[in-house]
Design an enzyme around this catalytic site. Structure first.
Site, PDB file in Angstrom:
ATOM      1  N   ASN A  24     -52.711 -15.627 100.380  1.00  0.00           N
ATOM      2  CA  ASN A  24     -52.811 -14.493  99.908  1.00  0.00           C
ATOM      3  C   ASN A  24     -54.264 -13.831 100.341  1.00  0.00           C
ATOM      4  O   ASN A  24     -54.939 -14.228  99.418  1.00  0.00           O
ATOM      5  CB  ASN A  24     -52.718 -14.378  98.514  1.00  0.00           C
ATOM      6  CG  ASN A  24     -52.577 -13.018  97.799  1.00  0.00           C
ATOM      7  OD1 ASN A  24     -52.732 -12.093  98.577  1.00  0.00           O
ATOM      8  ND2 ASN A  24     -52.482 -12.953  96.492  1.00  0.00           N
TER       9      ASN A  24
ATOM     10  N   LYS B 180     -55.354 -10.754  99.818  1.00  0.00           N
ATOM     11  CA  LYS B 180     -55.635  -9.869  98.714  1.00  0.00           C
ATOM     12  C   LYS B 180     -56.481  -8.859  99.588  1.00  0.00           C
ATOM     13  O   LYS B 180     -56.015  -8.320 100.610  1.00  0.00           O
ATOM     14  CB  LYS B 180     -56.535 -10.459  97.842  1.00  0.00           C
ATOM     15  CG  LYS B 180     -55.974 -11.709  97.106  1.00  0.00           C
ATOM     16  CD  LYS B 180     -56.243 -12.301  95.761  1.00  0.00           C
ATOM     17  CE  LYS B 180     -55.724 -13.418  95.356  1.00  0.00           C
ATOM     18  NZ  LYS B 180     -56.314 -13.707  93.919  1.00  0.00           N
TER      19      LYS B 180
ATOM     20  N   HIS C  31     -47.411 -10.458  91.700  1.00  0.00           N
ATOM     21  CA  HIS C  31     -48.474 -11.174  91.317  1.00  0.00           C
ATOM     22  C   HIS C  31     -49.422 -10.653  90.110  1.00  0.00           C
ATOM     23  O   HIS C  31     -49.326  -9.447  89.830  1.00  0.00           O
ATOM     24  CB  HIS C  31     -49.753 -10.771  92.563  1.00  0.00           C
ATOM     25  CG  HIS C  31     -50.770 -11.621  92.715  1.00  0.00           C
ATOM     26  ND1 HIS C  31     -52.106 -11.541  91.986  1.00  0.00           N
ATOM     27  CD2 HIS C  31     -51.035 -12.910  93.465  1.00  0.00           C
ATOM     28  CE1 HIS C  31     -52.718 -12.575  92.153  1.00  0.00           C
ATOM     29  NE2 HIS C  31     -52.209 -13.420  92.975  1.00  0.00           N
TER      30      HIS C  31
ATOM     31  N   GLU D 159     -52.291  -9.899  89.489  1.00  0.00           N
ATOM     32  CA  GLU D 159     -53.189  -8.731  89.482  1.00  0.00           C
ATOM     33  C   GLU D 159     -52.425  -7.454  89.561  1.00  0.00           C
ATOM     34  O   GLU D 159     -52.903  -6.373  89.282  1.00  0.00           O
ATOM     35  CB  GLU D 159     -53.916  -8.949  91.153  1.00  0.00           C
ATOM     36  CG  GLU D 159     -55.359  -9.821  90.729  1.00  0.00           C
ATOM     37  CD  GLU D 159     -55.485 -10.889  92.105  1.00  0.00           C
ATOM     38  OE1 GLU D 159     -54.916 -10.630  93.135  1.00  0.00           O
ATOM     39  OE2 GLU D 159     -56.058 -12.145  91.770  1.00  0.00           O
TER      40      GLU D 159
ATOM     41  N   GLU E  74     -48.971 -19.348  88.937  1.00  0.00           N
ATOM     42  CA  GLU E  74     -50.376 -18.925  88.979  1.00  0.00           C
ATOM     43  C   GLU E  74     -50.907 -18.761  87.647  1.00  0.00           C
ATOM     44  O   GLU E  74     -50.803 -17.553  87.195  1.00  0.00           O
ATOM     45  CB  GLU E  74     -50.634 -17.711  89.824  1.00  0.00           C
ATOM     46  CG  GLU E  74     -49.962 -17.872  91.314  1.00  0.00           C
ATOM     47  CD  GLU E  74     -50.841 -17.042  92.259  1.00  0.00           C
ATOM     48  OE1 GLU E  74     -51.511 -17.703  93.179  1.00  0.00           O
ATOM     49  OE2 GLU E  74     -50.821 -16.122  92.169  1.00  0.00           O
TER      50      GLU E  74
ATOM     51  N   GLY F 111     -59.201 -17.300  91.118  1.00  0.00           N
ATOM     52  CA  GLY F 111     -60.531 -16.642  91.509  1.00  0.00           C
ATOM     53  C   GLY F 111     -61.609 -17.188  90.539  1.00  0.00           C
ATOM     54  O   GLY F 111     -62.643 -16.746  90.603  1.00  0.00           O
TER      55      GLY F 111
ATOM     56  N   SER G  96     -57.126 -21.068  92.008  1.00  0.00           N
ATOM     57  CA  SER G  96     -58.439 -21.966  92.548  1.00  0.00           C
ATOM     58  C   SER G  96     -57.981 -23.087  93.285  1.00  0.00           C
ATOM     59  O   SER G  96     -58.735 -24.267  93.053  1.00  0.00           O
ATOM     60  CB  SER G  96     -59.487 -22.169  91.308  1.00  0.00           C
ATOM     61  OG  SER G  96     -59.703 -21.001  90.806  1.00  0.00           O
TER      62      SER G  96
HETATM   63  P1  13P Z   1     -57.428 -17.987  94.310  1.00  0.00           P
HETATM   64  O1  13P Z   1     -56.860 -19.179  95.378  1.00  0.00           O
HETATM   65  O2  13P Z   1     -58.501 -17.336  94.888  1.00  0.00           O
HETATM   66  O3  13P Z   1     -57.858 -18.599  92.994  1.00  0.00           O
HETATM   67  O4  13P Z   1     -56.424 -17.014  94.064  1.00  0.00           O
HETATM   68  C1  13P Z   1     -55.204 -17.331  93.546  1.00  0.00           C
HETATM   69  C2  13P Z   1     -54.130 -16.274  93.990  1.00  0.00           C
HETATM   70  O5  13P Z   1     -54.143 -15.420  93.259  1.00  0.00           O
HETATM   71  C3  13P Z   1     -53.150 -16.396  94.886  1.00  0.00           C
HETATM   72  O6  13P Z   1     -52.082 -15.327  94.980  1.00  0.00           O
END
Ligand code: 13P
Length: 252
Positions: free
Chosen positions: A9, A11, A95, A97, A167, A173, A213
């Protein structure tokens, strides 16, 4: 036996040139891989150029979101038909976010899942608890509620189009991944819930990714858990070598 599935992803990262360079880098690392399903999910505006860079490889293309209406006056939104038109196979839906920054609800996420499946896209349906929910002992309740509401009305014939991505929000992150045991506990809970909502055959077949992560150093241990079928990778998917290493470490 569930085939591992790793998706990157990206982002809201990259620009036109670096998106194509990253896609080419992924193809160079793992373009012909066949023991693992692999997808990358760039920002909408780079889907077409990334699709071209992925052509004649086994790396699939995914979008980071999709809207549930087919067309019309929905300023800023992107439909399933449009995503299919630019060679997308997958769409990330729900997601954290989008849930927590943009304010998407379970009801909207449910509509998007229905629309994606009906439109021939494979949803990567994200669920996960906040830190305070975990600390309050509410992880199972929160995640189960998200799974039930997100999949409401999705029938037995269609549910296996869906990959579930667990997640935990506190792991995204932050550099602090869920331990393999923490991931396994929630994945097993989700699989048990799918068995109750559908049946054991479906529960045994549905793939559940872990995200938060994930990186080369923790991939093998996370993937060694019996109910961890893949990874949804943010930061580490922005480096072709790291993403490639994670895919190679996931060949069960
Ligand atoms: P990270 O791997 O940067 O922690 O992000 C995970 C994520 O949100 C994947 O959709």
């Amino acid at each position: 036996m569930r085939k591992p599935f790793l998706a990157g992803n990206w982002k809201m990262n990259m620009d036109a040139a670096s998106a194509v360079a990253l896609a080419k880098g992924v193809v160079a690392e793992v373009g012909q891989v066949d023991g693992v399903d692999v997808a990358v999910c760039p920002p909408f505006v780079y889907l077409q150029s990334v699709a071209a860079a992925l052509s004649s490889s086994n790396v699939a293309l995914g979008a980071q979101d999709v809207f549930h209406q087919p067309n019309g006056a929905f300023t800023g939104e992107i439909s399933c038909t449009m995503l299919k038109d630019v060679s997308c196979s997958y769409a990330i839906i729900g997601h954290s976010e989008r849930r927590h920054i943009i304010g998407e609800t379970d009801a909207l996420i449910n509509k998007k899942i229905h629309a994606a499946i009906a439109g021939g896209l494979l949803p990567i349906f994200c669920v996960g608890e906040l830190l305070e929910e975990r600390q309050g002992g509410k992880t199972d309740q929160v995640v189960a509620d998200q799974v039930k509401k997100g999949l409401e009305g999705v029938c037995e014939e269609r549910i296996l189009a869906v990959t579930i991505a667990y997640e935990p929000v506190w792991a995204i992150g932050t550099g602090v991944n869920a331990t393999p045991q923490q991931a396994q506990e929630v994945h097993a809970m989700i699989r048990g819930l799918i068995a109750k909502m559908y049946n054991k055959t479906i529960a045994d077949a549905i793939r559940i990714q872990y995200g938060g992560s994930a990186k080369p150093a923790n991939t093998a241990e996370l993937m060694s858990q019996p109910d961890v079928d893949g990874l949804l990778i943010g930061g580490a998917s922005l480096k072709a070598a790291d993403f490639g290493a994670m895919i190679k470490a996931s060949m069960k």
